[in-house]
Write an enzyme that holds these catalytic residues in place. Structure first.
Site, PDB file in Angstrom:
ATOM      1  N   ASP A 181      43.711   1.961  41.391  1.00 34.93           N
ATOM      2  CA  ASP A 181      42.879   3.143  41.205  1.00 34.93           C
ATOM      3  C   ASP A 181      43.207   3.772  39.847  1.00 34.93           C
ATOM      4  O   ASP A 181      44.377   3.895  39.465  1.00 34.93           O
ATOM      5  CB  ASP A 181      43.153   4.134  42.335  1.00 34.93           C
ATOM      6  CG  ASP A 181      42.302   5.378  42.242  1.00 34.93           C
ATOM      7  OD1 ASP A 181      42.708   6.285  41.493  1.00 34.93           O
ATOM      8  OD2 ASP A 181      41.249   5.441  42.889  1.00 34.93           O
ATOM      9  N   GLU A 229      31.477   7.967  47.072  1.00 35.73           N
ATOM     10  CA  GLU A 229      30.100   7.833  46.580  1.00 35.73           C
ATOM     11  C   GLU A 229      29.875   6.510  45.836  1.00 35.73           C
ATOM     12  O   GLU A 229      28.739   6.044  45.742  1.00 35.73           O
ATOM     13  CB  GLU A 229      29.743   8.998  45.648  1.00 35.73           C
ATOM     14  CG  GLU A 229      29.728  10.362  46.334  1.00 35.73           C
ATOM     15  CD  GLU A 229      31.030  11.119  46.143  1.00 35.73           C
ATOM     16  OE1 GLU A 229      30.961  12.299  45.779  1.00 35.73           O
ATOM     17  OE2 GLU A 229      32.104  10.526  46.361  1.00 35.73           O
ATOM     18  N   LYS A 281      31.620   3.641  46.569  1.00 29.32           N
ATOM     19  CA  LYS A 281      32.152   2.547  47.388  1.00 29.32           C
ATOM     20  C   LYS A 281      30.990   1.654  47.829  1.00 29.32           C
ATOM     21  O   LYS A 281      30.487   1.744  48.947  1.00 29.32           O
ATOM     22  CB  LYS A 281      32.885   3.129  48.601  1.00 29.32           C
ATOM     23  CG  LYS A 281      33.553   2.117  49.511  1.00 29.32           C
ATOM     24  CD  LYS A 281      34.114   2.830  50.731  1.00 29.32           C
ATOM     25  CE  LYS A 281      34.696   1.867  51.731  1.00 29.32           C
ATOM     26  NZ  LYS A 281      35.147   2.545  52.970  1.00 29.32           N
ATOM     27  N   THR A 307      48.253   4.552  48.425  1.00 29.67           N
ATOM     28  CA  THR A 307      48.845   5.595  47.587  1.00 29.67           C
ATOM     29  C   THR A 307      48.433   7.004  47.991  1.00 29.67           C
ATOM     30  O   THR A 307      48.856   7.963  47.345  1.00 29.67           O
ATOM     31  CB  THR A 307      48.471   5.377  46.108  1.00 29.67           C
ATOM     32  OG1 THR A 307      47.040   5.435  45.976  1.00 29.67           O
ATOM     33  CG2 THR A 307      48.986   4.042  45.599  1.00 29.67           C
ATOM     34  N   LYS A 359      40.062  -4.353  58.828  1.00 29.76           N
ATOM     35  CA  LYS A 359      38.651  -4.131  58.513  1.00 29.76           C
ATOM     36  C   LYS A 359      38.474  -3.806  57.030  1.00 29.76           C
ATOM     37  O   LYS A 359      39.291  -3.123  56.427  1.00 29.76           O
ATOM     38  CB  LYS A 359      38.077  -2.987  59.359  1.00 29.76           C
ATOM     39  CG  LYS A 359      37.986  -3.314  60.826  1.00 29.76           C
ATOM     40  CD  LYS A 359      36.990  -2.422  61.546  1.00 29.76           C
ATOM     41  CE  LYS A 359      37.416  -0.981  61.567  1.00 29.76           C
ATOM     42  NZ  LYS A 359      36.541  -0.165  62.455  1.00 29.76           N
ATOM     43  N   LEU A 371      52.963  10.065  47.925  1.00 33.28           N
ATOM     44  CA  LEU A 371      52.367  11.312  48.389  1.00 33.28           C
ATOM     45  C   LEU A 371      52.864  12.518  47.595  1.00 33.28           C
ATOM     46  O   LEU A 371      52.258  13.588  47.662  1.00 33.28           O
ATOM     47  CB  LEU A 371      52.654  11.518  49.879  1.00 33.28           C
ATOM     48  CG  LEU A 371      52.145  10.428  50.828  1.00 33.28           C
ATOM     49  CD1 LEU A 371      52.389  10.826  52.284  1.00 33.28           C
ATOM     50  CD2 LEU A 371      50.675  10.124  50.598  1.00 33.28           C
TER      51      LEU A 371
END
Length: 390
Positions: free
Chosen positions: A65, A97, A99, A153, A166, A194
């Site tokens: 990312d 939006e 994906k 992440t 999935k 995090l």
């Protein structure tokens, strides 16, 4: 003509059942690991080099990312350089939006240009749930399936998207409408990520913790009831409560997923919080995040359960208090519209083969499935949603 076995084998068999008919029987073993680790980019950590395999992976295609790359890219590159691993890196900006199939094709083009081998060079996905879904989807399609590794992440991915098999992209104006089942080689869960997640995104991920606690784990609910504010404040970096919370959530998910990886059984308690939310979420983007929609679905479903005598008033109030401590929304206008909620349930029923199969809490930590929620029940619960503490 009687069935006649032509070719028996441990993983498959061929039988002839008539003069010009054959039947193929085959099974595919699926095995993957989920590990809680600390310091994935520490120079002495072997996890990313091993990629869950017996032999080290000295050539890797990485999809990361773009935001994570900004925060951890230098550390990641130093790690791979230290171990002498040749890497091809795609830094990709993704969101719910975006994906879609176009994003998956961008990943496929990266795999093609990197020239990844079909079996011995797993693709490494480093990012949140959206990116993990996209990479899993592309890896499942590329050469009809190549191995990949999940490195979540953000909070949502750490105890939800990373642990199952999935994969999906949004399509046809529906969330995750095109998808597949493609297991990773390994999922590596490092909660240190995090520490740099924004507060709202952390709360968003806790919506999935709430789901699991209410429907499956009284112990997890108790921990969240007592420690949610601390977990948010410390960003899950304390050394006692956070590991137990994450461990309970991951184990609870895997207990439900493992016997039913391909969803041959459609009565799934982990679908709790995902009966009304998927359609509402797509209509509310980008103002409502996934975990926020799930949490609102959880509260709505708790109110349906209370109307049936499955959940006490006190338990609904406990759920509300936990949501407040997680800084999750208690109201959204779409969850106050009975017509939209009926449409959402009808869409979910198609996904569940024409039945509601609606998981409702039967007390905190237990589940019951119902198939007879009607328009009146939805209307009453929607009216209650307009009064956050009711």
């Amino acid at each position: 003509m009687n069935d006649r076995v032509i070719w028996p084998a441990s993983m498959g068999a061929l039988t002839r059942f008539e003069a010009h008919g054959w039947r193929v029987h085959a099974t595919q073993e699926v095995s993957y690991e989920v590990r809680q680790i600390d310091g994935i980019f520490s120079l002495d950590s072997p996890e990313l080099i091993a990629c869950g395999r017996a032999q080290p992976c000295l050539r890797q295609a990485i999809v990361i990312d773009a935001r994570v790359d900004q925060l951890y890219g230098e550390e990641m590159r130093a790690y791979y350089a230290h171990h002498g691993v040749e890497v091809s890196i795609l830094s990709l900006s993704v969101s719910e939006e975006t994906k879609d199939l176009d994003a998956a094709m961008t990943i496929a083009r990266h795999l093609e240009s990197a020239g990844v081998l079909r079996r011995s060079e797993p693709v490494v996905a480093i990012g949140g749930g959206v990116l993990l879904d996209l990479v899993g989807f592309a890896a499942g399609l590329y050469r009809r399936g190549i191995p990949y590794v999940k490195v979540p992440t953000n909070a949502m991915a750490l105890w939800d998207a990373a642990v199952g098999i999935k994969t999906a992209v949004n399509a046809l104006d529906r969330r995750n409408r095109l998808g597949s089942y493609h297991a990773p080689t390994v999922a590596l869960l490092d909660r240190s990520f995090l520490s740099t997640v924004e507060s709202r995104e952390l709360s968003n991920g806790m919506g999935e913790l709430l789901k699991l606690a209410v429907i499956k784990s009284p112990r997890l609910f108790d921990l969240l009831e007592r420690h949610s504010e601390m977990l948010l404040l410390t960003r899950f970096q304390d050394g006692i409560v956070a590991p137990e919370v994450i461990g309970l959530a991951v184990e609870g998910m895997l207990e439900e997923l493992a016997p039913n990886l391909w969803e041959l059984t459609l009565d799934r308690c982990v679908d709790f919080g995902h009966s009304f939310a998927p359609l509402v979420e797509m209509k509310a983007l980008p103002e409502l995040l996934h975990g926020e929609a799930v949490a609102l679905d959880v509260l709505f479903s708790c109110r349906l359960a209370r109307a049936r005598g499955l959940l006490a008033d006190q338990d609904v109030r406990r759920v509300v208090r936990v949501m407040k401590s997680m800084q999750l929304p208690l109201r959204h206008r779409f969850f106050e519209q009975p017509g939209l909620l009926q449409e959402a349930l009808a869409d979910t029923m198609r996904h569940r083969d024409g039945r509601q199969r609606l998981p409702l809490p039967d007390g905190i930590g237990a589940c019951r499935f119902v198939n007879d929620v009607d328009a009146d029940a939805i209307r009453i619960a929607a009216e209650e949603m307009a009064h956050a503490d009711a």
